[in-house]
Design a protein around this motif. Sequence first.
Motif, mmCIF file in Angstrom:
data_model
loop_
_atom_site.group_PDB
_atom_site.id
_atom_site.type_symbol
_atom_site.label_atom_id
_atom_site.label_comp_id
_atom_site.label_asym_id
_atom_site.label_seq_id
_atom_site.Cartn_x
_atom_site.Cartn_y
_atom_site.Cartn_z
ATOM 1 N N SER A 159 -4.188 4.463 3.483
ATOM 2 C CA SER A 159 -3.860 4.742 2.206
ATOM 3 C C SER A 159 -5.283 5.392 1.476
ATOM 4 O O SER A 159 -5.143 6.362 0.643
ATOM 5 C CB SER A 159 -3.848 3.327 1.424
ATOM 6 O OG SER A 159 -3.290 3.761 0.069
ATOM 7 N N ALA A 160 -6.345 5.105 2.015
ATOM 8 C CA ALA A 160 -7.639 5.718 1.299
ATOM 9 C C ALA A 160 -8.553 6.892 1.934
ATOM 10 O O ALA A 160 -9.446 7.266 1.816
ATOM 11 C CB ALA A 160 -8.653 4.457 1.095
ATOM 12 N N SER A 161 -7.597 7.360 3.211
ATOM 13 C CA SER A 161 -8.203 8.287 3.858
ATOM 14 C C SER A 161 -7.695 9.852 3.227
ATOM 15 O O SER A 161 -6.723 10.420 3.402
ATOM 16 C CB SER A 161 -7.597 8.339 5.180
ATOM 17 O OG SER A 161 -8.090 7.460 5.661
ATOM 18 N N MET A 162 -8.959 10.279 2.503
ATOM 19 C CA MET A 162 -8.639 11.556 1.681
ATOM 20 C C MET A 162 -8.584 12.893 2.920
ATOM 21 O O MET A 162 -9.273 12.826 3.873
ATOM 22 C CB MET A 162 -9.799 11.885 1.028
ATOM 23 C CG MET A 162 -9.901 10.688 -0.200
ATOM 24 S SD MET A 162 -11.201 11.052 -1.260
ATOM 25 C CE MET A 162 -12.685 10.485 -0.371
ATOM 26 N N THR A 198 0.824 -1.102 0.102
ATOM 27 C CA THR A 198 0.015 0.036 -0.085
ATOM 28 C C THR A 198 0.861 1.230 -0.060
ATOM 29 O O THR A 198 2.006 1.238 0.236
ATOM 30 C CB THR A 198 -0.999 0.154 1.333
ATOM 31 O OG1 THR A 198 -0.055 -0.068 2.450
ATOM 32 C CG2 THR A 198 -1.874 -1.156 1.260
ATOM 33 N N VAL A 199 0.385 2.317 -0.375
ATOM 34 C CA VAL A 199 0.857 3.676 -0.393
ATOM 35 C C VAL A 199 0.154 4.671 0.481
ATOM 36 O O VAL A 199 -1.018 4.696 0.181
ATOM 37 C CB VAL A 199 1.291 4.103 -1.716
ATOM 38 C CG1 VAL A 199 1.998 5.335 -1.821
ATOM 39 C CG2 VAL A 199 1.926 3.273 -2.760
ATOM 40 N N LEU A 216 -2.487 9.722 5.846
ATOM 41 C CA LEU A 216 -3.252 9.808 4.869
ATOM 42 C C LEU A 216 -3.024 9.272 3.546
ATOM 43 O O LEU A 216 -2.249 8.606 3.272
ATOM 44 C CB LEU A 216 -3.640 11.504 4.977
ATOM 45 C CG LEU A 216 -4.222 12.120 6.110
ATOM 46 C CD1 LEU A 216 -4.353 13.566 6.021
ATOM 47 C CD2 LEU A 216 -5.728 11.545 6.203
ATOM 48 N N ASP A 217 -4.147 9.675 2.754
ATOM 49 C CA ASP A 217 -4.257 9.110 1.370
ATOM 50 C C ASP A 217 -2.904 9.067 0.701
ATOM 51 O O ASP A 217 -2.309 10.045 0.678
ATOM 52 C CB ASP A 217 -5.177 10.165 0.645
ATOM 53 C CG ASP A 217 -5.660 9.640 -0.853
ATOM 54 O OD1 ASP A 217 -4.929 8.878 -1.552
ATOM 55 O OD2 ASP A 217 -6.809 9.630 -1.117
ATOM 56 N N GLY A 218 -2.395 7.996 0.277
ATOM 57 C CA GLY A 218 -1.102 7.771 -0.566
ATOM 58 C C GLY A 218 -1.080 8.671 -1.959
ATOM 59 O O GLY A 218 -0.228 9.101 -2.232
ATOM 60 N N ALA A 241 6.123 9.936 0.753
ATOM 61 C CA ALA A 241 5.129 8.734 0.528
ATOM 62 C C ALA A 241 5.759 7.642 1.296
ATOM 63 O O ALA A 241 7.075 7.465 1.704
ATOM 64 C CB ALA A 241 5.450 8.122 -1.045
ATOM 65 N N VAL A 242 4.950 6.817 1.857
ATOM 66 C CA VAL A 242 5.311 5.503 2.761
ATOM 67 C C VAL A 242 4.729 4.319 2.151
ATOM 68 O O VAL A 242 3.730 4.079 1.688
ATOM 69 C CB VAL A 242 4.579 5.631 4.240
ATOM 70 C CG1 VAL A 242 5.181 4.608 5.063
ATOM 71 C CG2 VAL A 242 5.223 6.809 5.099
#
Length: 281
Positions: A139-142, A110-111, A157-159, A120-121
């Motif tokens: 990854s999906a937290s906007m 995941t990113v 937060l969001d990748g 980026a992580v």
Amino acid sequence: MTGLVLEGGGHRGIYTAGVLDVFIENKIMVDGVIGVSAGAIHGASFVAGQVGRSVRYTEKYCNNKDYMSFYSLLKTGDLFNEDFCYRLLPEQLDPFDNIGFEKATIPYYTVCTDVNTGKAVYHQCKSLRGEEMKWLQASASMPLVARNVEIDGQLLLDGGIADSIPVKKFQEMGFEKNIVVLTQEEGYVKKPNKIMHVISMKYKKYPEFVESVKNRHNVYNESTEYLKNLEIAGNALVIRPSQKPMASRLEKDPAKIRLTYELGRRDALNALHEIRVFLNS
């Protein structure tokens, strides 16, 4: 090795779910998967081999206020409700196949974006049980419509903020060739964020993150240009919508969800021969 790179896009990402279901049905195999935001979510079901799961629950719950709503945002701080999306749904309502995922031989990454650094992580998930599910959530937290997700002391937060199309990173990790699934049609150019003043106020304690959001369109457009060069060199095969997807990022119309999913299926079926040639080259 050949990788599979999956862009995000909220509910527009159901296009990717259509592509991936065709891959499973036709035994299209890759050596690794990396997903961003919605791409990470649908990529997990792909690795687990769960055909139809993503579109099934998205159609069913897209209008459910406990799944995604401003009611949830006001009540919990998350537009996509944490308890519903990352516990109730995968554990009870439409169970995620943890055993299938853990038995899979395909490494899955995941990113996310580190809120403190704006960088980026990249994280390999060998399981999505318990706290590991937080990597999907992060990854999906906007931004603006989700709380920061804390994992091992990192705020995430969001990748898509830091690396929307992580094909260059996957190459660095040893995946020389990549199938890349995008959720925007050909010719799409990302524009500067129109609400930077709101972002700057909300995340004033995190200037590096604000800078990453401000520069996101440049990074995205540079990634698509890099991808074009990879295609020319024969090191990438891109699957993207053949027409503008009906579903929006926060789509609540099940019919538009289904149409976008079917578009992904159709585009993947039309590309099957090309995909097989690419994998065997």
